[in-house]
Design a protein around this motif. Sequence first.
Motif: not given
Length: 159
Positions: A36-43, A46-51, A89-90, A117-126
């Motif tokens: 699966a492809v899982i995107e983690l968004h947040g400032p 926020a806990g993206k790496t911890t999760f 992708f920060y 930070w998937p928005e930093k690779a916008a348009g490239q990710l599936p």
Amino acid sequence: MHLPAILETDLLWPDEAAAQATADKLAAALLPSPNAVIELHGPLGAGKTTFTRLLLRALGVQGRIKSPSYAVMESYELPGGGTASHFDFYRFGDPREWEDAGFRDVFAAPGLKLCEWPEKAAGQLPPADLQLHIDLLPDDRRQVHVAGLARLVKALSCA
């Protein structure tokens, strides 16, 4: 063409134990062969790496789980076979850096892809199978908006 059912739900993580419970449920839904492809968004903070660490542990990854902040990608062999790749992708200044880094082949192969930070690779990710939007509340709790494939969202929203 049949499009997969997309669901949304909201979760509240009052503490790390609640985040662990979510990671455990997601791991159970992904096994035996996480793909699966899982995107983690947040400032920041926020806990993206911890999760991500909690999820990788729930999937049976042993040893050190490093943040890919500088390397951009860290990969882990899963005990039941397969690979989990954790991306951060920060530091990307341009989404084309994704292509230049050779990630098309990684995403074309089976396995779990966890993307901070998937928005930093916008348009490239599936398209993502699951998105977690984590917001840090003033009292250190996390509000998490979840959207994605019905089977994954349902697994997270069950008590």
